[in-house]
Enzyme design. Structure first.
Site, mmCIF file in Angstrom:
data_model
loop_
_atom_site.group_PDB
_atom_site.id
_atom_site.type_symbol
_atom_site.label_atom_id
_atom_site.label_comp_id
_atom_site.label_asym_id
_atom_site.label_seq_id
_atom_site.Cartn_x
_atom_site.Cartn_y
_atom_site.Cartn_z
ATOM 1 N N ASP A 48 0.845 -1.185 0.000
ATOM 2 C CA ASP A 48 0.000 0.000 0.000
ATOM 3 C C ASP A 48 0.888 1.244 0.000
ATOM 4 O O ASP A 48 2.109 1.155 0.099
ATOM 5 C CB ASP A 48 -0.960 -0.007 1.197
ATOM 6 C CG ASP A 48 -0.229 -0.058 2.528
ATOM 7 O OD1 ASP A 48 0.970 -0.393 2.540
ATOM 8 O OD2 ASP A 48 -0.848 0.240 3.561
ATOM 9 N N ASP A 105 1.976 4.691 1.791
ATOM 10 C CA ASP A 105 1.980 5.335 3.109
ATOM 11 C C ASP A 105 1.891 6.846 2.937
ATOM 12 O O ASP A 105 2.672 7.440 2.180
ATOM 13 C CB ASP A 105 3.253 4.977 3.868
ATOM 14 C CG ASP A 105 3.399 3.475 4.079
ATOM 15 O OD1 ASP A 105 2.471 2.880 4.649
ATOM 16 O OD2 ASP A 105 4.426 2.909 3.668
#
Length: 470
Positions: free
Chosen positions: A192, A194
């Site tokens: 993912d 950040d």
């Protein structure tokens, strides 16, 4: 009853308001006016465009999306709990007030992008990073699997959206971590994305609704008590979709940044300091033991950036780095000797318990402490020739009375984070700290001093159940 407000509530609720509903909801009349006046057709069109651009693999039809949206905007008609009505009004107000500017804008043609030529080749430095991590690979593996490894299948869709979001909102949202390093070096793999941003709660609520409307599934937002200003979005199976730290605009302004492909990333020198700190956390050393190659590429990328930007000569001459600390186990305070550098302080008191630091700052009657929130995970105060701060990770010992070099490096990096964020020159100590990674022998961990225990309840936003507890 005010007849105009009573009529407004009647229109919104689809029924005459009870006396209790009138008195509890009358102060919400302006928000309710906005909700009623909101053009649902334009909103549905934006949702469909977002789906086409970022979630094209989701099978929900346009008709189903429209039904889902209209159903939510009429949900209050079948709701009689005042608490749930408040939640519905709050969430609907956020949607009608912010969605277009936050996520709807992503469907429009963006500004021209000027691809960055900043790319880093790590071939020459990778062996140094490999050796450094080999010396730090001293954790004994446990069977515990951290929650961050449970990843939602929606992550790839959200990542595509986030790349566009970071370009459109680069004044109030920046990224760090593996994706930011991927922009510097495509060899770095990422999961993912950040992010740090100044409107985290609003963004995540808007994103939660987008996912709900285009997948038909509920998602929830969790606020974790032991991470300040942190929220995570999870799918119906409790899998991680995306998380975000919220920071003040003042903090955003002092973070050094690098612009790559119209996206601002946290300056890799600051990220390298955070990586030094990370290795003092025992579960992160376990991650290193499980997958050293992943961290090798990341460390090498950060080191190469620092080498080029700061002219660091990698010769193993580390001078006063890492700075040495002495632990008082009873007080859980480490005294670091910083006198080898031209700082505005000669030593640093590193507290392992945040409440103790806060108490001592009050006793010092000082009002000039600075708090960089999640960027440093601590406040800092300079009083006399002492820097006071808090260290949120575990402390490793190499024997009963000696702090492990890994933790000394981590606390040295924590001190340099203060120097970076306050605009001080860090060239010499930074060069020394990077060089301290070279020519190290593996030293086993004798003891792990646990980190500060945070208490509190998880906050939750559950759209389906009309719950807000933060």
């Amino acid at each position: 009853m005010n007849a105009r407000i009573a009529e407004l509530l009647h229109n919104y609720l689809g029924r005459p308001p009870s006396l209790s509903e009138y008195h509890m909801l009358k102060l919400q009349h302006r928000n309710i006016q906005k909700i009623i006046a909101f053009n649902k057709d334009i909103f549905i069109s934006l949702i469909k465009k977002n789906k086409k651009k970022f979630f094209s693999d989701i099978d929900l039809t346009s008709s189903e999306i429209k039904t889902s949206v209209l159903s939510y905007f009429s949900k209050q008609r079948d709701t009689y709990s005042i608490g749930k009505l408040y939640t519905i009004i709050e969430l609907q107000t956020i949607l009608v007030s912010t969605y277009t500017d936050v996520l709807g804008v992503l469907t429009l043609k963006g500004p021209d992008m000027f691809p960055s030529s900043t790319r880093y080749d790590i071939k020459s430095i990778k062996q140094i990073a490999t050796s450094a991590l080999h010396a730090m690979n001293v954790a004994v593996l446990s069977d515990k699997v951290m929650g961050r490894h449970n990843v939602s299948p929606l992550v790839s869709n959200v990542n595509a959206l986030m790349e566009e979001y970071l370009r459109r909102h680069n004044k109030n949202c920046i990224c760090y971590g593996s994706y930011s390093l991927h922009l510097l070096n495509p060899e770095v793999k990422y999961g993912d994305i950040d992010i740090l941003q100044t409107n985290s709660r609003t963004f995540l609520i808007d994103l939660a609704f987008l996912i709900k409307f285009i997948t038909g599934s509920n998602v929830i937002l969790l606020k974790v008590p032991y991470l300040k200003n942190y929220m995570v979005l999870k799918d119906k199976d409790d899998n991680h979709i995306i998380d975000s730290f919220n920071i003040r605009q003042e903090t955003m302004q002092v973070i050094p940044k690098v612009l790559i492909d119209n996206i601002y990333i946290v300056d890799p020198a600051l990220q390298l300091m955070s990586m030094f700190k990370m290795f003092s956390q025992i579960d992160r050393l376990e991650d290193l033991a499980r997958n050293p190659e992943k961290l090798t590429v990341r460390l090498a990328t950060l080191m190469e950036y620092v080498r080029v930007k700061y002219g660091v000569i990698l010769n193993g001459e580390s001078n006063h780095m890492p700075m040495k600390g002495v632990l008082d186990k009873d007080k859980r305070i480490i005294v670091m000797d910083t006198s080898g550098y031209n700082f505005s302080f000669k030593k640093c008191f590193v507290y392992m318990d945040e409440s103790s630091l806060s108490s001592d700052i009050l006793d010092l009657n000082a009002d000039d402490a600075v708090d960089f929130e999640n960027v440093s995970n601590s406040a800092y105060l300079v009083k006399g020739d002492v820097l006071y701060t808090y260290f949120s990770n575990t402390i490793l010992l190499s024997d009963p009375d000696t702090i492990h070099e890994i933790s000394n490096k981590a606390m040295s990096a924590h001190i340099l984070i203060y120097q970076i964020l306050t605009g001080n020159d860090i060239r010499q100590p930074l060069s020394d700290l990077v060089n301290s990674l070279m020519y190290n022998e593996k030293v086993l961990i004798h003891e792990v001093i646990p980190r500060d225990k945070k208490t509190g309840k998880h906050g939750i936003i559950d759209i389906e159940k009309d719950i807000i507890t933060h």
